[in-house]
Design a protein around this motif. Structure first.
Motif, PDB file in Angstrom:
ATOM      1  N   ARG A 109      42.423  15.052  -8.569  1.00  0.00           N
ATOM      2  CA  ARG A 109      43.335  15.884  -9.346  1.00  0.00           C
ATOM      3  C   ARG A 109      44.445  16.511  -8.500  1.00  0.00           C
ATOM      4  N   SER A 110      44.277  16.472  -7.191  1.00  0.00           N
ATOM      5  CA  SER A 110      45.196  17.199  -6.300  1.00  0.00           C
ATOM      6  C   SER A 110      46.617  16.645  -6.351  1.00  0.00           C
ATOM      7  N   ALA A 111      47.566  17.517  -6.715  1.00  0.00           N
ATOM      8  CA  ALA A 111      48.977  17.119  -6.727  1.00  0.00           C
ATOM      9  C   ALA A 111      49.454  16.813  -5.312  1.00  0.00           C
ATOM     10  N   ALA A 112      48.977  17.588  -4.350  1.00  0.00           N
ATOM     11  CA  ALA A 112      49.434  17.400  -2.957  1.00  0.00           C
ATOM     12  C   ALA A 112      48.922  16.066  -2.408  1.00  0.00           C
ATOM     13  N   ALA A 113      47.666  15.734  -2.693  1.00  0.00           N
ATOM     14  CA  ALA A 113      47.125  14.448  -2.245  1.00  0.00           C
ATOM     15  C   ALA A 113      47.824  13.294  -2.959  1.00  0.00           C
ATOM     16  N   PHE A 114      48.165  13.493  -4.228  1.00  0.00           N
ATOM     17  CA  PHE A 114      48.874  12.475  -5.015  1.00  0.00           C
ATOM     18  C   PHE A 114      50.202  12.123  -4.341  1.00  0.00           C
ATOM     19  N   ARG A 115      50.942  13.135  -3.910  1.00  0.00           N
ATOM     20  CA  ARG A 115      52.235  12.887  -3.245  1.00  0.00           C
ATOM     21  C   ARG A 115      52.057  12.003  -2.010  1.00  0.00           C
ATOM     22  N   VAL A 116      51.016  12.305  -1.247  1.00  0.00           N
ATOM     23  CA  VAL A 116      50.787  11.540  -0.009  1.00  0.00           C
ATOM     24  C   VAL A 116      50.320  10.122  -0.341  1.00  0.00           C
ATOM     25  N   ASP A 165      33.620  22.245  -2.193  1.00  0.00           N
ATOM     26  CA  ASP A 165      33.397  21.527  -0.924  1.00  0.00           C
ATOM     27  C   ASP A 165      34.503  21.788   0.107  1.00  0.00           C
ATOM     28  N   GLN A 166      35.658  22.290  -0.358  1.00  0.00           N
ATOM     29  CA  GLN A 166      36.746  22.609   0.583  1.00  0.00           C
ATOM     30  C   GLN A 166      36.380  23.803   1.480  1.00  0.00           C
ATOM     31  N   HIS A 167      35.347  24.577   1.047  1.00  0.00           N
ATOM     32  CA  HIS A 167      34.946  25.753   1.828  1.00  0.00           C
ATOM     33  C   HIS A 167      33.802  25.443   2.792  1.00  0.00           C
ATOM     34  N   GLN A 223      42.417  25.820   6.374  1.00  0.00           N
ATOM     35  CA  GLN A 223      42.937  26.393   5.129  1.00  0.00           C
ATOM     36  C   GLN A 223      42.022  26.094   3.939  1.00  0.00           C
ATOM     37  N   GLY A 224      41.147  25.099   4.087  1.00  0.00           N
ATOM     38  CA  GLY A 224      40.284  24.738   2.964  1.00  0.00           C
ATOM     39  C   GLY A 224      41.065  24.089   1.845  1.00  0.00           C
ATOM     40  N   ALA A 225      41.928  23.163   2.176  1.00  0.00           N
ATOM     41  CA  ALA A 225      42.764  22.506   1.166  1.00  0.00           C
ATOM     42  C   ALA A 225      42.986  21.050   1.546  1.00  0.00           C
ATOM     43  N   VAL A 226      43.173  20.218   0.518  1.00  0.00           N
ATOM     44  CA  VAL A 226      43.547  18.816   0.709  1.00  0.00           C
ATOM     45  C   VAL A 226      45.030  18.679   0.383  1.00  0.00           C
ATOM     46  N   PRO A 227      45.721  17.714   0.970  1.00  0.00           N
ATOM     47  CA  PRO A 227      45.216  16.608   1.776  1.00  0.00           C
ATOM     48  C   PRO A 227      45.110  16.966   3.260  1.00  0.00           C
ATOM     49  N   ALA A 228      44.261  16.160   3.950  1.00  0.00           N
ATOM     50  CA  ALA A 228      44.240  16.140   5.413  1.00  0.00           C
ATOM     51  C   ALA A 228      44.215  14.663   5.785  1.00  0.00           C
ATOM     52  N   THR A 251      48.007  18.126   8.087  1.00  0.00           N
ATOM     53  CA  THR A 251      47.856  18.811   6.804  1.00  0.00           C
ATOM     54  C   THR A 251      49.232  19.201   6.270  1.00  0.00           C
ATOM     55  N   GLN A 252      49.258  19.691   5.046  1.00  0.00           N
ATOM     56  CA  GLN A 252      50.474  20.064   4.297  1.00  0.00           C
ATOM     57  C   GLN A 252      51.228  18.799   3.885  1.00  0.00           C
ATOM     58  N   SER A 253      51.247  18.562   2.580  1.00  0.00           N
ATOM     59  CA  SER A 253      51.774  17.288   2.084  1.00  0.00           C
ATOM     60  C   SER A 253      53.219  17.025   2.516  1.00  0.00           C
ATOM     61  N   LEU A 254      54.088  18.042   2.508  1.00  0.00           N
ATOM     62  CA  LEU A 254      55.485  17.765   2.882  1.00  0.00           C
ATOM     63  C   LEU A 254      55.596  17.399   4.356  1.00  0.00           C
ATOM     64  N   THR A 288      56.258  26.124  -6.756  1.00  0.00           N
ATOM     65  CA  THR A 288      55.594  25.973  -8.054  1.00  0.00           C
ATOM     66  C   THR A 288      54.102  25.647  -7.869  1.00  0.00           C
ATOM     67  N   HIS A 289      53.828  24.520  -7.232  1.00  0.00           N
ATOM     68  CA  HIS A 289      52.451  24.076  -7.089  1.00  0.00           C
ATOM     69  C   HIS A 289      51.516  25.106  -6.432  1.00  0.00           C
ATOM     70  N   PRO A 290      51.966  25.820  -5.360  1.00  0.00           N
ATOM     71  CA  PRO A 290      51.028  26.747  -4.699  1.00  0.00           C
ATOM     72  C   PRO A 290      50.538  27.874  -5.611  1.00  0.00           C
ATOM     73  N   TYR A 341      49.383  27.609  -8.643  1.00  0.00           N
ATOM     74  CA  TYR A 341      48.303  27.283  -9.591  1.00  0.00           C
ATOM     75  C   TYR A 341      47.145  26.511  -8.966  1.00  0.00           C
ATOM     76  N   VAL A 342      47.063  26.512  -7.647  1.00  0.00           N
ATOM     77  CA  VAL A 342      45.953  25.802  -6.991  1.00  0.00           C
ATOM     78  C   VAL A 342      44.628  26.527  -7.281  1.00  0.00           C
ATOM     79  N   PRO A 343      43.487  25.846  -7.098  1.00  0.00           N
ATOM     80  CA  PRO A 343      42.200  26.451  -7.465  1.00  0.00           C
ATOM     81  C   PRO A 343      41.960  27.838  -6.866  1.00  0.00           C
ATOM     82  N   ARG A 344      42.327  28.043  -5.578  1.00  0.00           N
ATOM     83  CA  ARG A 344      42.026  29.352  -4.969  1.00  0.00           C
ATOM     84  C   ARG A 344      42.782  30.482  -5.657  1.00  0.00           C
ATOM     85  N   VAL A 345      43.982  30.210  -6.165  1.00  0.00           N
ATOM     86  CA  VAL A 345      44.745  31.237  -6.881  1.00  0.00           C
ATOM     87  C   VAL A 345      44.125  31.479  -8.258  1.00  0.00           C
TER      88      VAL A 345
HETATM   89  N1  LIG Z   1      50.954  23.267   0.265  1.00  0.00           N
HETATM   90  C1  LIG Z   1      49.811  22.429   0.414  1.00  0.00           C
HETATM   91  C2  LIG Z   1      48.875  22.683  -0.743  1.00  0.00           C
HETATM   92  C3  LIG Z   1      47.477  22.169  -0.447  1.00  0.00           C
HETATM   93  C4  LIG Z   1      46.546  22.624  -1.564  1.00  0.00           C
HETATM   94  O1  LIG Z   1      46.498  23.805  -1.930  1.00  0.00           O
HETATM   95  N2  LIG Z   1      45.789  21.664  -2.113  1.00  0.00           N
HETATM   96  C5  LIG Z   1      44.926  22.013  -3.205  1.00  0.00           C
HETATM   97  C6  LIG Z   1      44.723  20.839  -4.117  1.00  0.00           C
HETATM   98  S1  LIG Z   1      46.268  20.323  -4.825  1.00  0.00           S
HETATM   99  C7  LIG Z   1      43.575  22.406  -2.663  1.00  0.00           C
HETATM  100  O2  LIG Z   1      42.970  21.684  -1.888  1.00  0.00           O
HETATM  101  N3  LIG Z   1      43.105  23.573  -3.074  1.00  0.00           N
HETATM  102  C8  LIG Z   1      41.831  24.085  -2.709  1.00  0.00           C
HETATM  103  C9  LIG Z   1      41.671  25.478  -3.215  1.00  0.00           C
HETATM  104  O3  LIG Z   1      42.654  26.028  -3.725  1.00  0.00           O
HETATM  105  O4  LIG Z   1      40.562  26.003  -3.110  1.00  0.00           O
HETATM  106  C10 LIG Z   1      50.236  20.941   0.456  1.00  0.00           C
HETATM  107  O5  LIG Z   1      51.289  20.628  -0.096  1.00  0.00           O
HETATM  108  O6  LIG Z   1      49.515  20.135   1.060  1.00  0.00           O
END
Ligand SMILES: N[C@@H](CCC(=O)N[C@@H](CS)C(=O)NCC(=O)O)C(=O)O
Length: 215
Positions: free
Chosen positions: A8-15, A37-39, A49-54, A64-67, A104-106, A108-112
């Motif tokens: 579902r990850s928008a950031a992983a989708f971009r990569v 599992d990110q934690h 950071q506990g976020a994908v993609p890596a 890390t960080q899609s851009l 925009t994307h940051p 609505y991520v799960p942690r927010v």
């Molecule tokens: N700015 C980061 C955002 C990474 C990010 O927040 N990824 C989300 C999925 S789209 C994630 O892993 N979130 C985990 C969480 O919020 O707990 C990027 O573009 O890579």
């Protein structure tokens, strides 16, 4: 290459799209964000950071960080160029990409979403109102810019796919996942549909990844 992502990850989708457009072979391990599992300590060692993609490319620590990953792939791999050469066009493509990926994307991520519900005792439906507001704000700005600026062509910037399109599509696909009305954004819709007709975008689509709900 080896990527840690999530269907579902928008950031992983971009990569994923960039890897496919550039013809880079990769495998993806899916981190279950709903299960937290990110934690897990093992994943925090990969991305604190506990976020994908890596992304591991065998040349050093994970990226890390899609851009940043998109820029790295652009600088280190051939295949189609995903940023224009001309400086103003390049700046515009990056501006549109950052409108999505940074502003925009940051929000609505799960942690927010989880924080809003837990810290403010917000019912899920109120939290989802916030998410839809974030989508609408981002999409409305994209629509105004893309319909009004001379740089727009078949794609966000002229007639070639750029990082802006990868980001636009990653937001667009989220409208289906989060139930956002799309009728007010015809230019965004046109470009998203043009992109999704290309094999790299279609194959990278979240709903075509393991773990996605069957539709
Ligand atoms: N700015 C980061 C955002 C990474 C990010 O927040 N990824 C989300 C999925 S789209 C994630 O892993 N979130 C985990 C969480 O919020 O707990 C990027 O573009 O890579």
């Amino acid at each position: 290459m080896h990527m840690y992502g999530n269907w579902r990850s928008a950031a992983a989708f971009r990569v994923r799209i960039a890897l496919k457009l550039k013809g880079v072979a990769y495998e993806e391990t899916f981190i279950d964000l709903d299960a937290g599992d990110q934690h897990a300590p093992e994943f925090r060692r990969i991305n604190p950071q506990g976020a994908v993609p890596a992304l591991f490319d065998g040349a050093g620590p994970p990226l890390t960080q899609s851009l940043a990953i998109l820029d790295y792939l652009e600088e280190t791999h051939g295949g189609p160029k995903l940023l224009p050469e001309e400086p103003r066009a390049r700046a515009r493509a990056r501006s549109l990409a950052q409108l999505v990926a940074c502003d925009t994307h940051p929000l609505y991520v799960p942690r927010v979403r989880t924080y809003l519900m837990q810290a403010y005792d917000l019912p899920k439906e109120r939290m989802m109102d916030f998410v839809r507001h974030v989508f609408e704000t981002g999409l409305a700005t994209l629509e105004t810019r893309l319909s009004g600026e001379a740089g727009t062509g078949r794609f966000c910037q002229g007639d070639a796919v750029s990082h802006a399109d990868l980001c636009l599509v990653s937001l667009w696909v989220g409208t289906g996942i989060f139930g956002v009305e799309t009728a007010p954004y015809p230019t965004v819709a046109r470009i998203a549909k043009t992109c999704l007709a290309l094999p790299a975008f279609a194959e990278a689509h979240p709903l075509r990844q393991p773990g996605a709900p069957v539709t």
